[in-house]
Design a protein around this motif. Structure first.
Motif, PDB file in Angstrom:
ATOM      1  N   GLN A   1       8.891  -9.182  -9.625  1.00 19.38           N
ATOM      2  CA  GLN A   1       7.833  -8.808 -10.549  1.00 19.38           C
ATOM      3  C   GLN A   1       6.450  -8.896  -9.897  1.00 19.38           C
TER       4      GLN A   1
ATOM      5  N   GLY B   1      -2.940  -1.070  -2.970  1.00 21.23           N
ATOM      6  CA  GLY B   1      -1.972  -0.256  -2.250  1.00 21.23           C
ATOM      7  C   GLY B   1      -2.378   0.140  -0.856  1.00 21.23           C
TER       8      GLY B   1
ATOM      9  N   LEU C   1       5.769  -7.889  -6.816  1.00 23.75           N
ATOM     10  CA  LEU C   1       5.607  -6.871  -5.783  1.00 23.75           C
ATOM     11  C   LEU C   1       4.559  -5.850  -6.174  1.00 23.75           C
ATOM     12  N   GLY C   2       3.881  -5.302  -5.186  1.00 23.21           N
ATOM     13  CA  GLY C   2       2.907  -4.253  -5.429  1.00 23.21           C
ATOM     14  C   GLY C   2       1.517  -4.757  -5.728  1.00 23.21           C
TER      15      GLY C   2
ATOM     16  N   ARG D   1       2.827   2.571  -3.506  1.00 24.33           N
ATOM     17  CA  ARG D   1       3.021   2.322  -4.927  1.00 24.33           C
ATOM     18  C   ARG D   1       4.276   1.489  -5.175  1.00 24.33           C
ATOM     19  N   GLN D   2       4.204   0.651  -6.182  1.00 21.40           N
ATOM     20  CA  GLN D   2       5.334  -0.200  -6.532  1.00 21.40           C
ATOM     21  C   GLN D   2       6.555   0.627  -6.897  1.00 21.40           C
ATOM     22  N   GLY D   3       7.696   0.270  -6.321  1.00 19.19           N
ATOM     23  CA  GLY D   3       8.963   0.905  -6.660  1.00 19.19           C
ATOM     24  C   GLY D   3       9.290   2.167  -5.893  1.00 19.19           C
TER      25      GLY D   3
ATOM     26  N   GLN E   1       6.050  -7.746   1.262  1.00 20.18           N
ATOM     27  CA  GLN E   1       5.452  -6.862   0.284  1.00 20.18           C
ATOM     28  C   GLN E   1       6.429  -5.797  -0.204  1.00 20.18           C
ATOM     29  N   THR E   2       7.584  -5.686   0.452  1.00 19.33           N
ATOM     30  CA  THR E   2       8.542  -4.665   0.065  1.00 19.33           C
ATOM     31  C   THR E   2       9.457  -5.151  -1.052  1.00 19.33           C
TER      32      THR E   2
END
Length: 290
Positions: A37, A76, A39-40, A94-96, A23-24
């Motif tokens: 793309q 999340g 992820l998250g 959160r993504q990123g 997931q990272t």
């Protein structure tokens, strides 16, 4: 039985890093950009494994036992139910983001010596069965992505506390932990981890003390201990996707730990005479992520 307690604890250590890696972020290769793309997003992993572990904490007799588990992330919020242990990180990831702050509830069903039939050693069986403890509490932690080998590896530290609410050992357990994991490709990942446990007096007296009456029937000497640091553990985990990649499809997961029992727990006759302070555990399993 204690084997389920240890197995659940090991399952958390083994399986969580593999999913967290997935997931990272992926490692860089020809499909990494496309995989990134994804992820998250929401995902759930279900799995079943087999663990080879001691009959009770401190035993030198080993057995095989099943390891079921569910790990997921929805909006999340990360959660997991592994063996006899469950927890949820209520701070959304959160993504990123590079830093990951973690906090949430944790629960463990402690079966230690709750079934005499699961214990091979007749001296420990003679000590009698104990009730099933329900340990509830919480954890806090922090993780950082992109620290050592690549922009995608992750190092995290945490501490948890749980307390028996079922009136069996009526005490608490502190557990600091550190985890490092890194993807090797879009299909493979590895992790290293370490932890320790500190217990209160009533925990030792419930599971490791031997009364004069118990000494008479078991042949083990009477013993009375105190709380403190109980053990430290180190281990490693690896996962490889059989279909798809780390974010979807079937994957095989395997790992092992070494645990050293210390202080009064190691001095207890259930460990020093009937068992061993050196505890080994291995797990192999199959999971599916969708």
């Amino acid at each position: 039985m204690i084997s389920r307690y240890i197995l659940g604890l090991a399952a958390v250590t083994f399986l969580t890093p593999a999913i967290a890696v997935a997931q990272t972020a992926p490692a860089a290769d020809t499909s990494a950009e496309a995989l990134a793309q994804e992820l998250g997003g929401d995902s759930i992993t279900v799995g079943l494994g087999a663990g080879y572990l001691p009959d009770y904490e401190g035993s030198d007799d080993y057995r095989w036992a099943p390891v079921p588990g569910v790990i997921g992330s929805v909006s999340g919020i990360n959660f997991q139910v592994l063996g006899n242990r469950a927890n949820a990180d209520l701070i959304p990831t959160r993504q990123g983001q590079d830093w990951d702050f973690q906090a949430g509830p944790i629960g463990v069903v402690n079966f230690m010596r709750s079934s005499r039939s699961s214990i091979d050693d007749p001296r420990v069986r003679a000590l009698g069965e104990l009730g099933t403890a329900i340990e509830l509490g919480g954890f806090v932690g922090i993780g950082k992505t992109g620290v050592v080998t690549s922009p995608y590896d992750k190092l995290s530290v945490s501490v948890s506390y749980r307390h028996d609410v079922a009136g069996v050992h009526r005490s608490g357990i502190w557990q600091p932990a550190i985890n490092y994991f890194t993807p090797l490709s879009t299909k493979a990942a590895v992790g290293l981890f370490g932890s320790a446990e500190r217990i209160e007096d009533k925990y030792v007296r419930t599971y490791f003390d031997i009364t004069p009456a118990q000494a008479a029937v078991s042949g083990l000497p009477a013993f009375r201990g105190r709380g403190g640091w109980k053990s430290w553990t180190v281990g490693a985990i690896g996962t490889y996707s059989l279909t798809g990649n780390l974010l979807k499809g079937f994957k095989i997961i395997g790992g092992g730990t070494y645990r050293k029992l210390i202080n009064d727990v190691a001095a207890s006759p259930t460990v020093s005479i009937a068992g061993s302070r050196n505890q080994w555990l291995g797990v192999i399993g199959l999971g599916y992520t969708f």
